[in-house]
Design a protein around this motif. Structure first.
Motif, PDB file in Angstrom:
ATOM      1  N   GLU A  12     -14.414   3.446 -17.515  1.00 23.68           N
ATOM      2  CA  GLU A  12     -13.803   2.741 -16.375  1.00 23.68           C
ATOM      3  C   GLU A  12     -12.985   3.717 -15.562  1.00 23.68           C
ATOM      4  N   LEU A  13     -13.158   3.648 -14.261  1.00 23.16           N
ATOM      5  CA  LEU A  13     -12.360   4.449 -13.333  1.00 23.16           C
ATOM      6  C   LEU A  13     -12.002   3.533 -12.162  1.00 23.16           C
ATOM      7  N   SER A  14     -10.742   3.134 -12.068  1.00 23.94           N
ATOM      8  CA  SER A  14     -10.356   2.155 -11.052  1.00 23.94           C
ATOM      9  C   SER A  14      -8.991   2.507 -10.469  1.00 23.94           C
ATOM     10  N   PRO A  15      -8.767   2.161  -9.209  1.00 21.69           N
ATOM     11  CA  PRO A  15      -7.456   2.424  -8.606  1.00 21.69           C
ATOM     12  C   PRO A  15      -6.396   1.521  -9.218  1.00 21.69           C
ATOM     13  N   VAL A  16      -5.201   2.055  -9.357  1.00 20.65           N
ATOM     14  CA  VAL A  16      -4.079   1.274  -9.864  1.00 20.65           C
ATOM     15  C   VAL A  16      -3.520   0.451  -8.707  1.00 20.65           C
ATOM     16  N   THR A  17      -3.531  -0.837  -8.869  1.00 23.00           N
ATOM     17  CA  THR A  17      -3.001  -1.710  -7.824  1.00 23.00           C
ATOM     18  C   THR A  17      -1.611  -2.204  -8.214  1.00 23.00           C
ATOM     19  N   VAL A  18      -0.815  -2.526  -7.212  1.00 20.17           N
ATOM     20  CA  VAL A  18       0.518  -3.072  -7.454  1.00 20.17           C
ATOM     21  C   VAL A  18       0.613  -4.422  -6.767  1.00 20.17           C
ATOM     22  N   ASP A  19       1.547  -5.246  -7.218  1.00 17.20           N
ATOM     23  CA  ASP A  19       1.829  -6.485  -6.514  1.00 17.20           C
ATOM     24  C   ASP A  19       3.222  -6.383  -5.910  1.00 17.20           C
ATOM     25  N   LEU A  20       3.625  -7.414  -5.195  1.00 14.10           N
ATOM     26  CA  LEU A  20       4.895  -7.366  -4.486  1.00 14.10           C
ATOM     27  C   LEU A  20       6.069  -7.280  -5.460  1.00 14.10           C
ATOM     28  N   GLU A  21       5.910  -7.876  -6.630  1.00 10.32           N
ATOM     29  CA  GLU A  21       6.979  -7.796  -7.625  1.00 10.32           C
ATOM     30  C   GLU A  21       7.193  -6.352  -8.072  1.00 10.32           C
ATOM     31  N   ALA A  70       0.823  -1.211   0.000  1.00  7.15           N
ATOM     32  CA  ALA A  70       0.000   0.000   0.000  1.00  7.15           C
ATOM     33  C   ALA A  70       0.858   1.262   0.000  1.00  7.15           C
ATOM     34  N   ALA A  71       2.004   1.199   0.677  1.00  7.82           N
ATOM     35  CA  ALA A  71       2.875   2.366   0.765  1.00  7.82           C
ATOM     36  C   ALA A  71       3.495   2.726  -0.581  1.00  7.82           C
ATOM     37  N   HIS A  72       3.461   1.783  -1.518  1.00  5.63           N
ATOM     38  CA  HIS A  72       4.079   2.028  -2.821  1.00  5.63           C
ATOM     39  C   HIS A  72       3.078   1.899  -3.968  1.00  5.63           C
ATOM     40  N   SER A  73       1.797   1.985  -3.632  1.00  2.00           N
ATOM     41  CA  SER A  73       0.787   1.867  -4.676  1.00  2.00           C
ATOM     42  C   SER A  73       0.702   3.121  -5.532  1.00  2.00           C
ATOM     43  N   GLY A  74       1.136   4.261  -4.982  1.00  2.00           N
ATOM     44  CA  GLY A  74       1.120   5.518  -5.730  1.00  2.00           C
ATOM     45  C   GLY A  74      -0.226   6.208  -5.748  1.00  2.00           C
ATOM     46  N   GLY A  75      -1.297   5.539  -5.328  1.00  2.00           N
ATOM     47  CA  GLY A  75      -2.608   6.163  -5.290  1.00  2.00           C
ATOM     48  C   GLY A  75      -3.136   6.596  -6.644  1.00  2.00           C
ATOM     49  N   GLY A  76      -2.691   5.943  -7.697  1.00  2.00           N
ATOM     50  CA  GLY A  76      -3.098   6.343  -9.032  1.00  2.00           C
ATOM     51  C   GLY A  76      -4.458   5.802  -9.434  1.00  2.00           C
ATOM     52  N   LEU A  77      -5.014   6.396 -10.492  1.00  2.00           N
ATOM     53  CA  LEU A  77      -6.294   5.969 -11.047  1.00  2.00           C
ATOM     54  C   LEU A  77      -6.104   5.604 -12.516  1.00  2.00           C
ATOM     55  N   ARG A  78      -6.749   4.516 -12.931  1.00  2.00           N
ATOM     56  CA  ARG A  78      -6.783   4.139 -14.332  1.00  2.00           C
ATOM     57  C   ARG A  78      -8.097   4.642 -14.927  1.00  2.00           C
ATOM     58  N   VAL A  79      -8.012   5.414 -15.989  1.00  2.00           N
ATOM     59  CA  VAL A  79      -9.196   6.031 -16.591  1.00  2.00           C
ATOM     60  C   VAL A  79      -9.316   5.561 -18.040  1.00  2.00           C
ATOM     61  N   ARG A  80     -10.422   4.896 -18.348  1.00  2.00           N
ATOM     62  CA  ARG A  80     -10.717   4.517 -19.731  1.00  2.00           C
ATOM     63  C   ARG A  80     -11.939   5.307 -20.200  1.00  2.00           C
ATOM     64  N   LEU A  81     -11.933   5.645 -21.467  1.00  2.00           N
ATOM     65  CA  LEU A  81     -13.034   6.400 -22.053  1.00  2.00           C
ATOM     66  C   LEU A  81     -13.829   5.528 -23.024  1.00  2.00           C
ATOM     67  N   GLU A  82     -15.028   6.018 -23.374  1.00  2.00           N
ATOM     68  CA  GLU A  82     -15.858   5.276 -24.317  1.00  2.00           C
ATOM     69  C   GLU A  82     -15.166   5.121 -25.667  1.00  2.00           C
TER      70      GLU A  82
END
Length: 331
Positions: free
Chosen positions: A306-315, A225-237
């Motif tokens: 689409e509007l979704s948070p950017v998730t990261v994995d441990l890698e 969570a500390a390195h997720s960056g808090g970003g959002l993925r935005v897709r348009l029609e």
């Protein structure tokens, strides 16, 4: 929780052939609490193996403090070693011995009851091949035998260096189940592995080392969570609208706040709003309230699919923190 393993300021240096000093461990810190599976991660040459060998008395440190099960080591290592099981690097076995003969020999040398041998063979799934010579074993089967040897003493602390090496997917799953069963029975496990997806699945906490120093540690979820960056993925029609959407968001982010304007940037954002265009979406950072994105784009007649948070994995976190470095000073 009580600490099963504690390392503070650990240092280990080597002198090269030309007299140069190489720092394998440079003030390394680590803490493992009881009742956990703790992942120990680092690039090749980061100091992981040196750390484990130093803990087990196989390498003498140049400074720092270590404790296992509350006892200082290496001073009190003879008193606690019977409560510790470990495999470091790739253990070697007599090729003409069977698994049963190998473990029986180790049991007698360690003062372990002989009935423990079939019990650990069953734990690691080698019962059907217990009478076969080790030279006929695959790499994965030898890894199972190594884990069985580490379990003979019913350890309170189990240290495993790459236990999934050579295992197929089914074997890796079985090893994961075994680790969880051991923790449920009261054993604490320290697991060093390059299979980061497996570490993410099985471990409660993690320590990452690079160039002989700890670069992060804590519960796996918190580290990610500390390195997720808090970003959002935005897709348009329509993908064709991405350039216009990028421009609209950047302009809105640069607009001075106006109390009545719905398109001003999120006033609670602590970092500047940034927008990066990808092939089929936008990556937006610095926005605490996702609704600002949809309001801003709707005002420009651009509509979000689409509007979704950017998730990261441990890698992702590992590569970000270490830079994919495989050339550290230690082992």
């Amino acid at each position: 929780m009580a600490a099963v393993l504690e390392i503070s300021g650990l240092r280990k240096t080597y002198r090269g052939r030309r007299g140069e000093v190489r720092h394998a461990l440079d003030g390394f810190d680590m803490r493992v609490e009881a009742g956990q599976v703790h992942g120990f991660l680092g690039p090749n040459g980061s100091g992981k193996t040196t750390t484990l060998r130093t803990l087990l008395g196989l390498v003498a440190p140049n400074g720092g403090r270590m404790a296992i099960l509350g006892q200082p080591v290496p001073e009190q290592l003879p008193d606690v070693i019977r409560r510790v099981g470990a495999i470091v690097e790739s253990p070697q076995f007599f090729p003409h011995f069977s698994a049963t003969e190998t473990l029986s020999l180790l049991a007698r040398a360690g003062g372990v009851a002989p009935q423990r041998v079939p019990a650990v063979l069953d734990l690691v799934g080698l019962t059907d091949r217990a009478g076969d010579r080790v030279r006929t074993y695959s790499l994965g089967m030898r890894q199972r035998l190594a884990v069985a040897s580490a379990l003979l003493k019913e350890p309170e602390l189990l240290i495993l260096d790459e236990p999934a090496n050579g295992l197929d997917p089914a074997g890796i799953r079985e090893m994961r189940t075994l680790m969880r069963d051991l923790v449920a029975s009261g054993t604490t496990v320290v697991l060093s592995s390059h299979i980061l997806g497996e570490i993410q699945l099985i471990c409660d906490s993690v320590t990452i080392i690079a160039r002989g120093r700890r670069i992060t540690a804590g519960p796996v979820a918190e580290v990610m969570a500390a390195h997720s960056g808090g970003g959002l993925r935005v897709r348009l029609e329509a993908v064709a609208d991405l350039p216009a959407a990028e421009t609209a968001l950047i302009r809105a982010a640069e607009t001075p706040p106006a109390p009545s304007a719905e398109t001003t940037p999120d006033p609670s954002a602590e970092t500047p709003v940034t927008v990066h265009r990808q092939a089929d979406h936008l990556l937006v950072h610095g926005v605490d309230q996702p609704a600002w994105v949809t309001r801003t784009l709707a005002a420009a007649d651009l509509y979000v699919s689409e509007l979704s948070p950017v998730t990261v994995d441990l890698e992702d976190v590992f590569l970000e923190l270490t830079g994919g470095d495989e050339t550290g000073a230690g082992r």
